[in-house]
Design an enzyme around this catalytic site. Sequence first.
Site, mmCIF file in Angstrom:
data_model
loop_
_atom_site.group_PDB
_atom_site.id
_atom_site.type_symbol
_atom_site.label_atom_id
_atom_site.label_comp_id
_atom_site.label_asym_id
_atom_site.label_seq_id
_atom_site.Cartn_x
_atom_site.Cartn_y
_atom_site.Cartn_z
ATOM 1 N N CYS A 49 7.233 8.131 14.521
ATOM 2 C CA CYS A 49 6.136 7.879 15.472
ATOM 3 C C CYS A 49 6.626 7.786 16.916
ATOM 4 C CB CYS A 49 5.376 6.616 15.091
ATOM 5 S SG CYS A 49 4.548 6.771 13.507
ATOM 6 N N HIS B 6 1.247 4.699 21.855
ATOM 7 C CA HIS B 6 1.173 5.241 20.496
ATOM 8 C C HIS B 6 -0.060 4.629 19.828
ATOM 9 C CE1 HIS B 6 2.030 6.462 16.507
ATOM 10 N NE2 HIS B 6 2.471 5.293 16.081
ATOM 11 N N ASN C 254 -3.552 7.188 13.032
ATOM 12 C CA ASN C 254 -2.160 7.287 13.481
ATOM 13 C C ASN C 254 -1.645 8.699 13.170
ATOM 14 O OD1 ASN C 254 0.587 7.141 13.874
ATOM 15 N ND2 ASN C 254 0.847 5.167 12.838
HETATM 16 O O1 UT7 Z 1 3.173 4.186 13.633
HETATM 17 C C1 UT7 Z 1 4.190 3.501 12.983
HETATM 18 C C2 UT7 Z 1 4.016 2.089 13.182
HETATM 19 N N1 UT7 Z 1 3.070 1.544 12.243
HETATM 20 C C3 UT7 Z 1 2.317 0.549 12.607
HETATM 21 O O2 UT7 Z 1 2.364 0.189 13.758
HETATM 22 C C4 UT7 Z 1 1.489 -0.171 11.581
HETATM 23 C C5 UT7 Z 1 1.706 -1.653 11.737
HETATM 24 N N2 UT7 Z 1 0.939 -2.462 10.820
HETATM 25 C C6 UT7 Z 1 -0.406 -2.548 10.846
HETATM 26 O O3 UT7 Z 1 -1.065 -1.866 11.595
HETATM 27 C C7 UT7 Z 1 -1.072 -3.578 9.975
HETATM 28 O O4 UT7 Z 1 -0.089 -4.462 9.457
HETATM 29 C C8 UT7 Z 1 -1.878 -2.962 8.798
HETATM 30 C C9 UT7 Z 1 -3.127 -2.279 9.356
HETATM 31 C C10 UT7 Z 1 -1.038 -1.980 8.046
HETATM 32 C C11 UT7 Z 1 -2.342 -4.066 7.862
HETATM 33 O O5 UT7 Z 1 -3.081 -5.044 8.564
HETATM 34 P P1 UT7 Z 1 -2.772 -6.598 8.340
HETATM 35 O O6 UT7 Z 1 -3.747 -7.339 9.145
HETATM 36 O O7 UT7 Z 1 -1.313 -6.794 8.664
HETATM 37 O O8 UT7 Z 1 -3.087 -6.801 6.815
HETATM 38 P P2 UT7 Z 1 -2.124 -7.336 5.678
HETATM 39 O O9 UT7 Z 1 -1.072 -6.339 5.344
HETATM 40 O O10 UT7 Z 1 -1.702 -8.740 6.012
HETATM 41 O O11 UT7 Z 1 -3.146 -7.417 4.470
HETATM 42 C C12 UT7 Z 1 -4.226 -8.374 4.465
HETATM 43 C C13 UT7 Z 1 -5.013 -8.155 3.200
HETATM 44 C C14 UT7 Z 1 -4.143 -8.099 1.939
HETATM 45 O O12 UT7 Z 1 -4.841 -8.721 0.883
HETATM 46 P P3 UT7 Z 1 -4.468 -10.216 0.435
HETATM 47 O O13 UT7 Z 1 -3.029 -10.150 0.025
HETATM 48 O O14 UT7 Z 1 -4.691 -11.050 1.648
HETATM 49 O O15 UT7 Z 1 -5.426 -10.471 -0.682
HETATM 50 C C15 UT7 Z 1 -4.064 -6.610 1.663
HETATM 51 O O16 UT7 Z 1 -3.831 -6.329 0.294
HETATM 52 O O17 UT7 Z 1 -5.716 -6.909 3.255
HETATM 53 C C16 UT7 Z 1 -5.431 -6.153 2.086
HETATM 54 N N3 UT7 Z 1 -5.494 -4.725 2.409
HETATM 55 C C17 UT7 Z 1 -6.645 -4.027 2.377
HETATM 56 N N4 UT7 Z 1 -7.905 -4.361 2.081
HETATM 57 C C18 UT7 Z 1 -8.836 -3.414 2.177
HETATM 58 C C19 UT7 Z 1 -4.488 -3.920 2.795
HETATM 59 N N5 UT7 Z 1 -4.967 -2.680 3.006
HETATM 60 C C20 UT7 Z 1 -6.287 -2.721 2.763
HETATM 61 C C21 UT7 Z 1 -7.309 -1.759 2.821
HETATM 62 N N6 UT7 Z 1 -8.568 -2.148 2.525
HETATM 63 N N7 UT7 Z 1 -7.080 -0.483 3.194
#
Ligand code: UT7
Length: 325
Positions: free
Chosen positions: A115, A252, A282
């Site tokens: 990225c 980005h 992304n």
């Molecule tokens: O370009 C390269 C660089 N990449 C990035 O910059 C990405 C960086 N990371 C992010 O953007 C975020 O961490 C994500 C968008 C990937 C995830 O967001 P988050 O607020 O960090 O969510 P999380 O991983 O803490 O997950 C929260 C909850 C979890 O459920 P529990 O464990 O709380 O029950 C996940 O399983 O959301 C759940 N979850 C989803 N729910 C519905 C994860 N993905 C999804 C989904 N739909 N697609």
Amino acid sequence: MSTIRAVAIGCGHYLPKRVVENVEFEQWVETSDEWIRARTGIERRHFAADGELTSDLAYHASIDALNDAGIEASDIDAIVLATSTPDQTFPSTATKLQAKLGIKVGFAFDLQAVCAGFAYALTTANSLIISGQAKRILVIGAETFSRIMDWEDRTTCVLFGDGAGALILEAQEGNGSNEDRGVLSCDLNSDGTYNDILYVDGGVSSTQTTGVLKMEGQEVFKHAVKKLSSSGEAALEKIGLTGQDVDWIVPHQANLRIIKKTAQKMGVPMERVVVTVQDHGNTSAASIPLAMSVANKNGQIQKNQLLLTEAIGGGLAWGAIVLRW
Ligand code: UT7
């Protein structure tokens, strides 16, 4: 003091025809439009058609940039193409693009920093221009990340899209001040001890397969806000500037929350941040030139304004560039 600057003279982009709205993912994995919007800011993304290659996306973006610059493909003497989703293992996608554009002179190569690819490509192209290796360089970010998704992993498959953006840099004379148009400062970084928080689980020498993307989202998120703002500040500091001097951040486009927090840390209000993540998702190395091109076409970014771009991705690799448009 007279100095050579790499000045942007044209910018373009291309998005594949197929638009995939968030609701479509509800059929494939347990997710919702609300979750994706709230956690990422993404509303839709584009996916390449079967048989549509990264070099095809790059070709259309290049034509758009050449038209914007008002020059011919034959006026280009180098191509630097950032991608992690090349058409083939080799030859480079850049040489495939070179052939599609009918260019038979100069040189073309791929560069891979995931990225952060466009920040690395821009820095490399800038150095090639300053050292006199080339006079007009087509710098491209082009990706088909839909080809490396795990369609059963809701934590990653909703995040990425396909697309390409292109910028043409030309060697022009400046006076060595921050008022010069062109690339003014670059800051690149990487730390391979974080290989395992964002990677693809396949590869030529390891599995002989392509593999799919794996990410520890929360970990990457934390690194992103910290490293993007410190790299942005480092790039500005090198030329005695701060966030106050920036007309536009072109970040980005991975997650709207990362974009907002990073801008806030650098003291730049969101009115001065280009945001396209809602429409593209992304697109990895393509995200910055795509955002630049959209903002250029809709009149947001204007000639002589000061731009800061910053990106982070697998590696981890990250960086920031300051340029006057
Ligand atoms: O370009 C390269 C660089 N990449 C990035 O910059 C990405 C960086 N990371 C992010 O953007 C975020 O961490 C994500 C968008 C990937 C995830 O967001 P988050 O607020 O960090 O969510 P999380 O991983 O803490 O997950 C929260 C909850 C979890 O459920 P529990 O464990 O709380 O029950 C996940 O399983 O959301 C759940 N979850 C989803 N729910 C519905 C994860 N993905 C999804 C989904 N739909 N697609």
